[in-house]
Design an enzyme around this catalytic site. Structure first.
Site, PDB file in Angstrom:
ATOM      1  N   THR A 131      65.769  46.720  16.461  1.00 41.42           N
ATOM      2  CA  THR A 131      64.604  47.162  15.701  1.00 41.42           C
ATOM      3  C   THR A 131      63.484  47.627  16.632  1.00 41.42           C
ATOM      4  O   THR A 131      63.387  47.168  17.779  1.00 41.42           O
ATOM      5  CB  THR A 131      64.094  45.984  14.834  1.00 41.42           C
ATOM      6  OG1 THR A 131      62.789  46.281  14.359  1.00 41.42           O
ATOM      7  CG2 THR A 131      63.994  44.697  15.635  1.00 41.42           C
ATOM      8  N   TYR A 156      60.947  36.774  14.097  1.00 38.83           N
ATOM      9  CA  TYR A 156      62.036  37.750  13.910  1.00 38.83           C
ATOM     10  C   TYR A 156      62.142  38.688  15.113  1.00 38.83           C
ATOM     11  O   TYR A 156      63.202  38.811  15.739  1.00 38.83           O
ATOM     12  CB  TYR A 156      61.814  38.563  12.625  1.00 38.83           C
ATOM     13  CG  TYR A 156      62.659  39.827  12.551  1.00 38.83           C
ATOM     14  CD1 TYR A 156      64.056  39.754  12.505  1.00 38.83           C
ATOM     15  CD2 TYR A 156      62.071  41.097  12.543  1.00 38.83           C
ATOM     16  CE1 TYR A 156      64.843  40.916  12.457  1.00 38.83           C
ATOM     17  CE2 TYR A 156      62.840  42.251  12.487  1.00 38.83           C
ATOM     18  CZ  TYR A 156      64.235  42.158  12.449  1.00 38.83           C
ATOM     19  OH  TYR A 156      65.000  43.297  12.403  1.00 38.83           O
ATOM     20  N   LYS A 160      65.109  39.152  18.002  1.00 34.10           N
ATOM     21  CA  LYS A 160      65.816  40.423  18.233  1.00 34.10           C
ATOM     22  C   LYS A 160      65.625  40.861  19.692  1.00 34.10           C
ATOM     23  O   LYS A 160      66.548  41.355  20.334  1.00 34.10           O
ATOM     24  CB  LYS A 160      65.320  41.513  17.270  1.00 34.10           C
ATOM     25  CG  LYS A 160      65.716  41.318  15.813  1.00 34.10           C
ATOM     26  CD  LYS A 160      67.220  41.339  15.557  1.00 34.10           C
ATOM     27  CE  LYS A 160      67.851  42.699  15.762  1.00 34.10           C
ATOM     28  NZ  LYS A 160      69.276  42.703  15.329  1.00 34.10           N
TER      29      LYS A 160
HETATM   30  P1  NAD Z   1      70.183  42.401   5.918  1.00 33.75           P
HETATM   31  O1  NAD Z   1      69.386  41.143   5.948  1.00 33.75           O
HETATM   32  O2  NAD Z   1      70.206  43.235   4.684  1.00 33.75           O
HETATM   33  O3  NAD Z   1      71.721  42.074   6.262  1.00 33.75           O
HETATM   34  C1  NAD Z   1      72.092  41.165   7.254  1.00 33.75           C
HETATM   35  C2  NAD Z   1      73.561  40.802   7.026  1.00 33.75           C
HETATM   36  O4  NAD Z   1      73.952  39.876   8.051  1.00 33.75           O
HETATM   37  C3  NAD Z   1      73.821  40.120   5.682  1.00 33.75           C
HETATM   38  O5  NAD Z   1      74.969  40.665   5.070  1.00 33.75           O
HETATM   39  C4  NAD Z   1      74.045  38.663   6.061  1.00 33.75           C
HETATM   40  O6  NAD Z   1      74.919  37.972   5.164  1.00 33.75           O
HETATM   41  C5  NAD Z   1      74.652  38.799   7.452  1.00 33.75           C
HETATM   42  N1  NAD Z   1      74.453  37.599   8.266  1.00 33.75           N
HETATM   43  C6  NAD Z   1      73.288  36.907   8.435  1.00 33.75           C
HETATM   44  N2  NAD Z   1      73.494  35.830   9.214  1.00 33.75           N
HETATM   45  C7  NAD Z   1      74.814  35.852   9.566  1.00 33.75           C
HETATM   46  C8  NAD Z   1      75.629  35.021  10.376  1.00 33.75           C
HETATM   47  N3  NAD Z   1      75.123  33.918  10.962  1.00 33.75           N
HETATM   48  N4  NAD Z   1      76.931  35.333  10.537  1.00 33.75           N
HETATM   49  C9  NAD Z   1      77.457  36.435   9.933  1.00 33.75           C
HETATM   50  N5  NAD Z   1      76.726  37.254   9.130  1.00 33.75           N
HETATM   51  C10 NAD Z   1      75.421  36.966   8.959  1.00 33.75           C
HETATM   52  O7  NAD Z   1      69.678  43.224   7.179  1.00 33.75           O
HETATM   53  P2  NAD Z   1      69.561  44.806   7.386  1.00 33.75           P
HETATM   54  O8  NAD Z   1      68.234  45.252   6.931  1.00 33.75           O
HETATM   55  O9  NAD Z   1      70.791  45.456   6.860  1.00 33.75           O
HETATM   56  O10 NAD Z   1      69.574  44.844   8.979  1.00 33.75           O
HETATM   57  C11 NAD Z   1      70.793  44.952   9.706  1.00 33.75           C
HETATM   58  C12 NAD Z   1      70.478  44.998  11.189  1.00 33.75           C
HETATM   59  O11 NAD Z   1      69.640  46.111  11.474  1.00 33.75           O
HETATM   60  C13 NAD Z   1      69.752  43.758  11.705  1.00 33.75           C
HETATM   61  O12 NAD Z   1      70.258  43.451  12.976  1.00 33.75           O
HETATM   62  C14 NAD Z   1      68.300  44.215  11.793  1.00 33.75           C
HETATM   63  O13 NAD Z   1      67.616  43.507  12.801  1.00 33.75           O
HETATM   64  C15 NAD Z   1      68.464  45.680  12.140  1.00 33.75           C
HETATM   65  N6  NAD Z   1      67.367  46.575  11.686  1.00 33.75           N
HETATM   66  C16 NAD Z   1      66.934  46.552  10.386  1.00 33.75           C
HETATM   67  C17 NAD Z   1      65.927  47.449   9.991  1.00 33.75           C
HETATM   68  C18 NAD Z   1      65.431  47.509   8.564  1.00 33.75           C
HETATM   69  O14 NAD Z   1      64.479  48.229   8.278  1.00 33.75           O
HETATM   70  N7  NAD Z   1      66.062  46.826   7.633  1.00 33.75           N
HETATM   71  C19 NAD Z   1      65.344  48.327  10.928  1.00 33.75           C
HETATM   72  C20 NAD Z   1      65.827  48.307  12.248  1.00 33.75           C
HETATM   73  C21 NAD Z   1      66.839  47.436  12.613  1.00 33.75           C
END
Ligand code: NAD
Ligand code: TYD
Length: 349
Positions: A131, A156, A160
């Protein structure tokens, strides 16, 4: 078939990545590993679950022996690591879960990949999805570039940042072929309605208050999730090993301007008089340590890999609103149960 492990594939971004890869690459077998926390929802993948080149494995990346066994049982060609605890507000109330999943979970994957890949490691890819929040908070001027010093401020973003450092350390120390991308705020279909845009769509629809933290002047750079998934595809296949790529939408909005715009779109879609939904806006106490502004300079990925956002924010947002209105069952299912309890605690309504 080449086996690719996608972690967190039942979540918001992960489900878009899984769908893209399963449909676009029949020669890959996509294995989706997900713990199915409150944010993981297999309903996100109903359209691909019967495909021959897709499998789901339920499991926790924090469980070291389970992860080692999984890597021993499969010869993964690549890992796309998205599994994480991802919501800043939850990290403020329960930081430890973030340390476990985001840091310990990542090191477990790195260790399992390293020992199962052994001499073959140089032909593999470990792609870590991160992120822009690791870079901290901007004032009015400036942009995050790939070598902006890390300055995370929430549990958070700190977790990360820590995982990014570990992934880079495995590149430098053990020669693991890693790639990292740091993306701005995503929006689109299948996002859990605790994040700003789907929360507001849900509350407007239900005529509930629209909680704006502080004065609503914090700025985020919004990117359509399908464009993020496209960028992940390009980086996975064409990005340079050991490199970091910033991904952003060139699309900055203050929270209040965004929510007002969303209210207008929803008034039209719901046949309400213009200005009606805006009445629901309620200013609430600010988030602790609320980062002021995030803004990505995405020129490296444009110049080196030819990626840029494919649609305007206005179009992406309208499509997103249509999706939530057409998928009432999905929304009702995720807004029941555990989410309701969290919602009560967070907003007291
Ligand atoms: P999300 O919370 O929608 O999904 C996270 C997924 O990870 C879920 O399906 C959850 O069940 C799974 N998970 C959580 N803990 C776990 C564990 N211990 N073992 C296995 N699975 C597990 O998140 P998202 O928004 O889809 O984000 C996905 C990735 O992208 C993350 O790494 C986040 O940091 C990164 N990211 C998100 C954004 C955003 O705007 N949403 C922006 C940049 C980066
Ligand atoms: P969010 O979607 O939680 O993403 P992030 O904190 O990772 O950027 O929040 C986006 C912005 O919206 C952020 O500045 C906090 C603000 N916000 C609100 O004002 N009210 C809300 O109910 C939520 C969830 C977020």
């Amino acid at each position: 078939m080449k086996k690719i492990l996608v972690t967190g594939g039942a979540g918001f971004i992960g489900s878009h990545v899984v769908r893209l890869f399963v449909n676009k690459y029949p020669e890959y077998h996509i294995i989706n590993l997900d713990k199915l926390t409150y944010a993981g929802n297999l309903e996100n993948l109903l359209d691909v679950e019967e495909k021959e080149n897709y499998s789901f494995v339920k499991g926790d990346i924090v469980d070291e022996s389970f992860i080692n066994e999984l890597f021993a049982a499969h010869d993964f060609e690549g890992v796309i690591h998205l599994a994480a605890e991802s919501h800043v507000d939850r990290s403020i109330t329960n930081p430890t879960e973030f340390i476990k999943t985001n840091i310990v979970g990542t090191i477990n994957l790195l260790n399992a990949a390293k020992s199962s890949w052994g001499e073959e490691m140089k032909n593999k890819i470990f792609y870590h999805i991160s992120t822009d929040e690791v870079y901290g908070s901007l004032g009015k001027e400036g942009y995050f570039v790939e070598d902006t010093p890390y300055d995370p401020r929430s549990p958070y973003s700190s977790s990360k940042a820590s995982s990014d450092h570990l992934v880079r350390a495995y590149f430098h120390t053990y020669g693991m072929p890693v790639k990292i991308s740091n993306c701005s705020n995503n929006y689109g279909s299948h996002q859990f309605p605790e994040k700003l845009i789907p929360l507001m769509i849900h509350n407007i629809k239900e005529n509930k208050p629209l909680p704006i933290y502080g004065e609503g002047l914090n700025i985020r750079d919004w990117l359509w999730v399908n464009d993020h998934a496209r960028a992940i595809d390009i980086i996975f296949h064409e990005g340079k090993v050991g490199e970091t790529y910033n991904i952003g939408g060139n699309n900055e909005w203050t929270n209040i301007a965004l929510v007002k715009h969303l209210c207008k779109v929803m008034d039209t879609k719901l046949g309400r008089p213009e200005g009606e939904s805006e009445q629901l806006i309620t200013f609430v106490i600010d988030r602790a340590g609320h980062d002021m502004r995030y803004a990505i300079d995405a020129s490296k990925i444009k110049t080196d890999l030819g990626w840029e956002p494919s649609i305007t924010f206005e179009k992406g947002l309208e499509d997103t609103v249509d999706w939530y209105l057409e998928n009432e069952k999905w929304l009702n299912n995720v807004t029941s149960g555990q989410y309701q309890n969290y919602y009560k605690k967070q907003y007291n309504n």
